[in-house]
Design an enzyme around this catalytic site. Structure first.
Site, PDB file in Angstrom:
ATOM      1  N   LEU A  45      13.003 -40.397   4.809  1.00 27.11           N
ATOM      2  CA  LEU A  45      12.498 -39.098   5.260  1.00 27.11           C
ATOM      3  C   LEU A  45      11.175 -38.764   4.585  1.00 27.11           C
ATOM      4  CD1 LEU A  45      13.050 -36.555   6.964  1.00 27.11           C
ATOM      5  CD2 LEU A  45      14.186 -35.571   4.958  1.00 27.11           C
ATOM      6  N   THR A  83      13.834 -44.422  -7.511  1.00 32.14           N
ATOM      7  CA  THR A  83      14.504 -43.142  -7.267  1.00 32.14           C
ATOM      8  C   THR A  83      16.030 -43.219  -7.330  1.00 32.14           C
ATOM      9  OG1 THR A  83      14.545 -43.545  -4.879  1.00 32.14           O
ATOM     10  CG2 THR A  83      12.615 -42.411  -5.777  1.00 32.14           C
ATOM     11  N   ALA A  84      16.590 -44.424  -7.306  1.00 28.38           N
ATOM     12  CA  ALA A  84      18.048 -44.587  -7.356  1.00 28.38           C
ATOM     13  C   ALA A  84      18.363 -46.052  -7.606  1.00 28.38           C
ATOM     14  CB  ALA A  84      18.692 -44.138  -6.045  1.00 28.38           C
ATOM     15  N   MET A  85      19.572 -46.306  -8.089  1.00 26.93           N
ATOM     16  CA  MET A  85      20.023 -47.682  -8.177  1.00 26.93           C
ATOM     17  C   MET A  85      20.295 -48.202  -6.753  1.00 26.93           C
ATOM     18  SD  MET A  85      19.712 -47.912 -11.348  1.00 26.93           S
ATOM     19  CE  MET A  85      20.207 -49.642 -11.450  1.00 26.93           C
ATOM     20  N   GLU A 111       0.823  -1.206   0.000  1.00 19.98           N
ATOM     21  CA  GLU A 111       0.000   0.000   0.000  1.00 19.98           C
ATOM     22  C   GLU A 111       0.859   1.258   0.000  1.00 19.98           C
ATOM     23  OE1 GLU A 111      -2.213  -2.950   2.792  1.00 19.98           O
ATOM     24  OE2 GLU A 111      -0.182  -2.618   2.020  1.00 19.98           O
ATOM     25  N   GLU A 137      13.521 -32.288   0.554  1.00 16.01           N
ATOM     26  CA  GLU A 137      14.280 -33.066  -0.420  1.00 16.01           C
ATOM     27  C   GLU A 137      15.113 -34.076   0.345  1.00 16.01           C
ATOM     28  OE1 GLU A 137      16.633 -31.477  -3.615  1.00 16.01           O
ATOM     29  OE2 GLU A 137      15.550 -29.583  -3.546  1.00 16.01           O
TER      30      GLU A 137
END
Length: 367
Positions: A304, A166-168, A57, A299
């Site tokens: 987690l 998500t990963a090897m 404002e 992340e």
């Protein structure tokens, strides 16, 4: 009670677009936009840029000058009525001689919460409430939740293959998704007050957990505000040689126990009240809210992510899905060992899906 006209909606939409320009800079304050109209002409506009600086404002009133007298003001959030780092905006509007104020939403801050609107009405100014309220609320999900529930708004980020990996098995995961998706992640990091990760991820990847300016897909206003880096480390596995600690922005190390060692001055130990192998994530969020954290970006690994999910603490789920299959010798998306029956499944609803580079970005919200 007065209702919004079609012109009111148009000018409020303009105020919302102005507020969005402060998306990455206003924390811990809310993002607010303001438009001043006199005789169907925009004579002033502004948005809140940074905590401690003028509110939206004030910027708009300076822009309008004498033309604010007799004007209508459109503001996405109720004008403040208390003195904080700046004096009340409601008083400034009254002093400027405006005759009508259209408000997007009532301020959830208990120090304001209707008092600004009442002050304007007592001064003889017509006030119209709840104009494009849903869109105005979307500007500040974290500020609203912190004021109403004492916890920040939580976004959980996941990156996965088409078969949900998500990963090897070795932990290799760089990179499943494209560079475009990773740049998009930087945008979310930039708007967040804090990034939460786990010690396992930090030890495996040695990340900085900061906003990479070179990867931002927009022009940042002024100095880049780096989020607080929050690491869950209940087993006290981290050491101060990690890349995370070489950057000057704040780091919170969270655990149920005291931590010793020689740490840089920007590292704070956040010791929670309970004991045990696992920390209470909800208590962690409450402590972050006390430190004026509005939005957090989670992340981390599957453990987690699963813990946040099972605790019911995730407000928004963002999944980047790459067009690849990774097979069985891999790690999954979430660890949720307590779910043994389909009826226990955690159900979500899709909000949007967009293509980011070669990947698909899914945004979901809790039912």
């Amino acid at each position: 009670m007065s209702v919004c006209t079609q012109l009111d909606y148009q000018y409020m939409a303009r105020a919302i677009r102005l507020a969005e320009q402060g998306l990455y800079t206003t924390s811990p304050n809310p993002r607010v936009g303001c438009v001043i109209v006199n005789e169907d002409k925009v004579v002033g506009e502004g948005f809140h840029i940074k905590a401690g600086g003028p509110h939206a404002e004030r910027h708009a009133l300076v822009d309008a000058g004498e033309l604010a007298k007799g004007a209508c003001v459109y503001v996405t959030l109720e004008p403040c009525s208390h003195t904080g780092r700046t004096s009340p905006c409601a008083d400034a509007l009254i002093a400027a001689g405006v005759t009508r104020v259209v408000v997007g939403m009532v301020d959830p801050n208990p120090k304001v919460s209707g008092r600004g609107i009442e002050k304007l009405r007592q001064a003889g100014i017509q006030v119209v409430e709840n104009c494009l309220t849903d869109a105005c609320e979307k500007l500040n999900p974290g500020f609203i939740k912190r004021m109403q529930l004492g916890k920040p708004y939580v976004r959980l980020k996941l990156a996965a293959s088409l078969d949900g990996r998500t990963a090897m098995q070795s932990g290799e995961s760089q990179w499943i998704t494209s560079a475009d998706a990773r740049r998009d992640v930087q945008t979310y990091r930039a708007r967040s007050c804090a990034i939460i990760s786990g010690a396992g991820t930090v030890l495996a990847d040695n990340p900085s957990l900061n906003v990479r300016i070179s990867d931002l897909n927009f022009e940042y206003l002024g100095e880049v505000r780096q989020p607080v880096r929050v690491v869950i480390d209940n087993q006290l596995r981290l050491s101060n040689e990690l890349k995370l600690f070489s950057l000057p922005s704040p780091v919170y190390l969270v655990a149920n126990k005291k931590r010793s060692g020689d740490w840089p001055p920007h590292v704070e130990m956040l010791e929670l009240s309970q004991t045990g192998q696992h920390i209470d994530l909800e208590e962690c969020l409450v402590e972050l809210a006390k430190r004026e954290i509005n939005e957090v970006w989670v992340e981390g690994g599957a453990a987690l992510a699963g813990a946040f999910m099972q605790a019911g603490l995730v407000d928004e789920l963002i999944i980047y899905q790459a067009p690849i299959f990774m097979g069985e010798n891999t790690r999954g998306l979430l660890d949720m060992p307590n779910i043994t029956e389909l009826k226990q499944a955690v159900r979500w609803q899709f909000e949007s899906h967009t293509r980011v580079g070669q990947d698909l970005k899914l945004i979901l919200r809790a039912l």
